[in-house]
Design a protein around this motif. Sequence first.
Motif, PDB file in Angstrom:
ATOM      1  N   SER A  90     -56.369  37.377 -23.761  1.00 13.11           N
ATOM      2  CA  SER A  90     -56.774  36.430 -24.805  1.00 13.11           C
ATOM      3  C   SER A  90     -57.509  37.132 -25.938  1.00 13.11           C
ATOM      4  O   SER A  90     -57.414  36.714 -27.091  1.00 13.11           O
ATOM      5  N   GLY A 111     -55.991  38.425 -29.474  1.00 14.94           N
ATOM      6  CA  GLY A 111     -55.881  37.630 -30.698  1.00 14.94           C
ATOM      7  C   GLY A 111     -57.023  37.848 -31.670  1.00 14.94           C
ATOM      8  O   GLY A 111     -56.936  37.417 -32.827  1.00 14.94           O
ATOM      9  N   ARG A 168     -49.264  34.803 -30.983  1.00 13.42           N
ATOM     10  CA  ARG A 168     -50.493  35.410 -30.474  1.00 13.42           C
ATOM     11  C   ARG A 168     -51.608  34.387 -30.348  1.00 13.42           C
ATOM     12  O   ARG A 168     -52.327  34.356 -29.344  1.00 13.42           O
ATOM     13  N   THR A 187     -53.291  33.134 -26.901  1.00 17.11           N
ATOM     14  CA  THR A 187     -54.745  33.225 -26.725  1.00 17.11           C
ATOM     15  C   THR A 187     -55.311  31.913 -26.198  1.00 17.11           C
ATOM     16  O   THR A 187     -56.152  31.903 -25.288  1.00 17.11           O
ATOM     17  N   TYR A 224     -54.329  31.605 -22.484  1.00 12.88           N
ATOM     18  CA  TYR A 224     -55.092  32.509 -21.620  1.00 12.88           C
ATOM     19  C   TYR A 224     -56.550  32.055 -21.502  1.00 12.88           C
ATOM     20  O   TYR A 224     -57.159  32.158 -20.427  1.00 12.88           O
ATOM     21  N   GLU A 225     -57.116  31.565 -22.596  1.00 17.90           N
ATOM     22  CA  GLU A 225     -58.501  31.082 -22.535  1.00 17.90           C
ATOM     23  C   GLU A 225     -58.623  29.922 -21.548  1.00 17.90           C
ATOM     24  O   GLU A 225     -59.592  29.843 -20.769  1.00 17.90           O
ATOM     25  N   MET A 253     -63.316  33.485 -28.951  1.00 23.21           N
ATOM     26  CA  MET A 253     -62.277  32.464 -28.916  1.00 23.21           C
ATOM     27  C   MET A 253     -62.454  31.462 -30.054  1.00 23.21           C
ATOM     28  O   MET A 253     -61.480  31.015 -30.668  1.00 23.21           O
ATOM     29  N   ILE A 303     -61.134  32.967 -33.252  1.00 23.14           N
ATOM     30  CA  ILE A 303     -59.674  32.909 -33.332  1.00 23.14           C
ATOM     31  C   ILE A 303     -59.220  31.491 -33.689  1.00 23.14           C
ATOM     32  O   ILE A 303     -58.346  31.296 -34.551  1.00 23.14           O
TER      33      ILE A 303
END
Length: 427
Positions: free
Chosen positions: A211, A214, A270, A274, A277-278, A311, A314
């Motif tokens: 993650s 990104g 991407r 991310t 995955y987070e 996060m 992003i």
Amino acid sequence: MPLEDHPLRYRLANELHARPFPEIAAPAQAIFIAIKQPKDAAKRDRDLDRAHLLALLDRFGADHPAPDATHFFGDLGKFQLKWEQHTEFVTYTAFLPANGERPFDPAAWEVFPEDWLSRAPGVRITSAHIRVDAAPSDQAVIAASINDWMVPESLAVSNVLDGTAVIAGDFRIDSNGHMRFAVFCQADTGSRRIGRIVQRICEIETYKAMSMLGLPPSRDIANRMAEMDESLVQIVADMTGDLAKPEETLSQLLALAAELERLQTESAFRFGATGAYEALVNQRIEVLREERFMGRQTFGEFMMRRYDPAMRTIKATERRLLSMTERAIRAGDLLRTRVDVDRSAQNQALLESMDKRADLQLRLQKTVEGLSVVAISYYAVNLVVYLLGPLAEPLAVPKSWLTAMTVIPVVLAVWWTIGAIRRSMDK
């Protein structure tokens, strides 16, 4: 049963059991590595990942997995190997049945031969050394051990799964190039539960690393958007006044919108990955059911302080890119409307000038028609005089009188004829 099965029934049912958790008994250690090809997921060659796995299995004389398998678990003699193929990466986990005398001894990584690692079809995205021990009765011993093994400043420790184990990690890369995690299990903790804990730790670390991929492109995009935002603001400000060259401004605005669309298209996968995955990182931490250990920060608190800001950065970049793209599109629509209005005004002025020219042409045409009547009548009178000339002598009519008598009828006839031609053309 005589009832026919769906063609995918067994395949879908077996998918739920395709990735079983390992069974680990303390003491033990896990050697974990995740390898990612330096390509997009769509361009990734999965056959290279499988060939790399088979090369390792052949070294230990192990059986090969099925041709379409995305998971493998087998005994390679001194250790057990678990291999998993994911959308963007593959993971290798070696489970050793005992810990060395030296904590996190780099010699344990010899399970993966160096020449085999050097031929990996990709790059290491993360690697971790996980130590599994029986939990001592005194928690102070656990605290002293993890303080010696890891960096206290970023250390995260917590009781998990209703106090059956204590997990610890500092999420730092040690001098050997690996992350360090420790698991202290109670005496009554089963091997399957220990295996699930180790698997969750590997997943948390891997999805966290994936993650974070990104973050660098989001920063690059944010810097580029800052430059583009100034241009967009200036263009919108200019739209409130008189534009000397609206078409040129529209071209600049469309170029800006096109670049924003390109950035959005290139970063869509991407940023989407991310977010996925987070969600997995937070889910894996949640299922551990953490409880505080001796006042230390938990894995969830560590992620909230160190991981969540990245996060949010992003996500903020993604939202800003989408918002800026929409702003550029709206500004383009407004400017295009203004250009259309200006063009309509120009067309209206052009039509008015055309009407004036048409009126002048009509007047000129009428003038020409009058001159045409005179000219045609002149020649027509001469023809009539030539035609009636022989009759003038017997009647004793002078030629001048004959000419004078024919002028009016001939002019009227010519005028009527030209008028009739014009009326027929107007119809």
